[in-house]
Scaffold this motif. Structure first.
Motif, PDB file in Angstrom:
ATOM      1  N   LEU A   1       0.804  -1.217   0.000  1.00 58.78           N
ATOM      2  CA  LEU A   1       0.000   0.000   0.000  1.00 58.78           C
ATOM      3  C   LEU A   1       0.841   1.273   0.000  1.00 58.78           C
ATOM      4  CD1 LEU A   1      -2.910  -0.913   2.453  1.00 58.78           C
ATOM      5  CD2 LEU A   1      -2.817  -1.106  -0.037  1.00 58.78           C
ATOM      6  N   ARG A   2       2.147   1.142   0.173  1.00 57.41           N
ATOM      7  CA  ARG A   2       3.065   2.280   0.126  1.00 57.41           C
ATOM      8  C   ARG A   2       2.763   3.324   1.199  1.00 57.41           C
ATOM      9  NH1 ARG A   2       7.122   0.119  -2.809  1.00 57.41           N
ATOM     10  NH2 ARG A   2       6.328  -0.794  -4.754  1.00 57.41           N
ATOM     11  N   LEU A   3       2.381   2.880   2.379  1.00 57.69           N
ATOM     12  CA  LEU A   3       2.172   3.819   3.476  1.00 57.69           C
ATOM     13  C   LEU A   3       3.524   4.286   4.013  1.00 57.69           C
ATOM     14  CD1 LEU A   3      -0.767   2.186   5.483  1.00 57.69           C
ATOM     15  CD2 LEU A   3      -0.853   3.956   3.730  1.00 57.69           C
ATOM     16  N   PRO A   4       3.579   5.463   4.652  1.00 56.48           N
ATOM     17  CA  PRO A   4       4.855   5.969   5.176  1.00 56.48           C
ATOM     18  C   PRO A   4       5.485   4.995   6.155  1.00 56.48           C
ATOM     19  CG  PRO A   4       3.194   7.695   5.186  1.00 56.48           C
ATOM     20  CD  PRO A   4       2.476   6.429   4.837  1.00 56.48           C
ATOM     21  N   ALA A   5       6.784   4.766   5.996  1.00 56.11           N
ATOM     22  CA  ALA A   5       7.483   3.800   6.829  1.00 56.11           C
ATOM     23  C   ALA A   5       7.465   4.208   8.303  1.00 56.11           C
ATOM     24  CB  ALA A   5       8.925   3.639   6.350  1.00 56.11           C
ATOM     25  N   ARG A   6       7.552   5.503   8.560  1.00 52.86           N
ATOM     26  CA  ARG A   6       7.573   5.956   9.948  1.00 52.86           C
ATOM     27  C   ARG A   6       6.260   5.619  10.652  1.00 52.86           C
ATOM     28  NH1 ARG A   6       9.969  11.741  11.931  1.00 52.86           N
ATOM     29  NH2 ARG A   6       9.787  11.398  14.169  1.00 52.86           N
ATOM     30  N   PHE A   7       5.153   5.828   9.963  1.00 52.08           N
ATOM     31  CA  PHE A   7       3.844   5.502  10.521  1.00 52.08           C
ATOM     32  C   PHE A   7       3.700   3.986  10.727  1.00 52.08           C
ATOM     33  CE2 PHE A   7      -0.366   3.903   9.280  1.00 52.08           C
ATOM     34  CZ  PHE A   7      -1.125   4.374  10.334  1.00 52.08           C
ATOM     35  N   VAL A   8       4.118   3.207   9.752  1.00 52.45           N
ATOM     36  CA  VAL A   8       3.979   1.752   9.827  1.00 52.45           C
ATOM     37  C   VAL A   8       4.818   1.176  10.961  1.00 52.45           C
ATOM     38  CG1 VAL A   8       4.455  -0.397   8.612  1.00 52.45           C
ATOM     39  CG2 VAL A   8       3.372   1.496   7.406  1.00 52.45           C
ATOM     40  N   LEU A   9       6.055   1.603  11.060  1.00 52.56           N
ATOM     41  CA  LEU A   9       6.942   1.062  12.090  1.00 52.56           C
ATOM     42  C   LEU A   9       6.501   1.503  13.482  1.00 52.56           C
ATOM     43  CD1 LEU A   9      10.381   1.514  10.305  1.00 52.56           C
ATOM     44  CD2 LEU A   9       9.126  -0.613  10.698  1.00 52.56           C
TER      45      LEU A   9
END
Length: 259
Positions: A140-148
């Motif tokens: 989904l290409r969500l921001p890595a900072r948000f996902v982590l």
């Protein structure tokens, strides 16, 4: 294996978490459009049929879905007693008014909760948080900072039970956990809240120090790929939702909210 751990067996365990999330959203979206019991009943029957081939252990399934089976009848009963009255009235006492309309609305409410809650539980008990984070970031290409950050938070949820048990034992050792159950629970919940904030702050600082929030393109240790079985999962969800809606429309019970 803990009953709270992700289920790693059966066909669903090999499906991409993004596909599971999408399937749950598809079924839920269609069932939330209309407030009729036919579409919910059809979807529930199809979901139970699919449940038989999911390969999830019966004990795990019973424990995980128990809140849904308990909440649905209670919500339906509340709607029957206090829902909007229409048609013939059978019981009327103070705020309680049971009628044909409230009974139909209560049945629809119960079936909708079951039809929405069961597939959500069925899909999410097979999801590992790390796999979900990989899918959200890579598919989904969500921001890595948000996902982590979300992944780190999910990983800490499992510590709540251990923290609660440790707080209970500590308060009991101090002699302040023998009386006043409600007061004890509130005080212990506040202590757990403070402990969670402190742990979250330390974790955020540690992750920032290790470069998790750096504004650079991130690489991932495990690739997350959308395969054929993932598209099949979405197709099955569309089939269940469309069949439920088609049957409700055919029998004339489809009732779009707000119409």
């Amino acid at each position: 294996m803990s009953i709270l751990a992700p289920v790693r067996q059966g066909p669903l365990a090999r499906v991409n978490p993004v596909a599971k999330l999408g399937a749950a959203l598809i079924v839920s979206a269609v069932l939330l459009i209309s407030i009729d019991w036919v579409s919910a009943a059809v979807a529930l029957v199809l979901e139970i049929a699919l449940l038989t081939v999911a390969g999830i252990p019966l004990r795990t399934l019973v424990v995980r879905t128990a809140p849904v089976w308990i909440a649905a009848p209670l919500a339906g009963l509340t709607t029957v007693l206090y829902g909007q009255a229409s048609g013939a009235v059978y019981v009327q006492w103070w705020a309680v008014e049971i009628s044909d309309g409230s009974i139909a609305l209560g049945l629809a409410t119960m079936l909708r909760i079951l039809a929405i809650g069961l597939p959500a539980v069925l899909l999410f008990i097979t999801i590992d948080p790390t796999d979900l984070a990989d899918g959200l970031a890579q598919v989904l290409r969500l921001p890595a900072r948000f996902v982590l950050g979300g992944l780190a938070g999910l990983r800490l949820v499992g510590l709540f039970v251990d923290d609660w048990r440790a707080l209970t034992l500590a308060r009991r050792a101090r002699g302040i956990a023998e009386t006043g159950a409600i007061r004890r629970m509130l005080g212990q919940a506040f202590a757990l809240f403070v402990l969670s904030i402190r742990r979250g702050t330390k974790l955020a600082t540690a992750m920032e120090a290790r470069g998790f929030g750096a504004p650079v393109r991130r690489t991932w240790a495990r690739p997350s790929v959308f395969r054929g079985r993932d598209w099949v999962t979405l197709a099955v969800a569309v089939l269940v939702a469309s069949t439920a809606a088609a049957v409700a429309i055919a029998v004339g019970s489809w009732n779009v909210l707000g119409s």
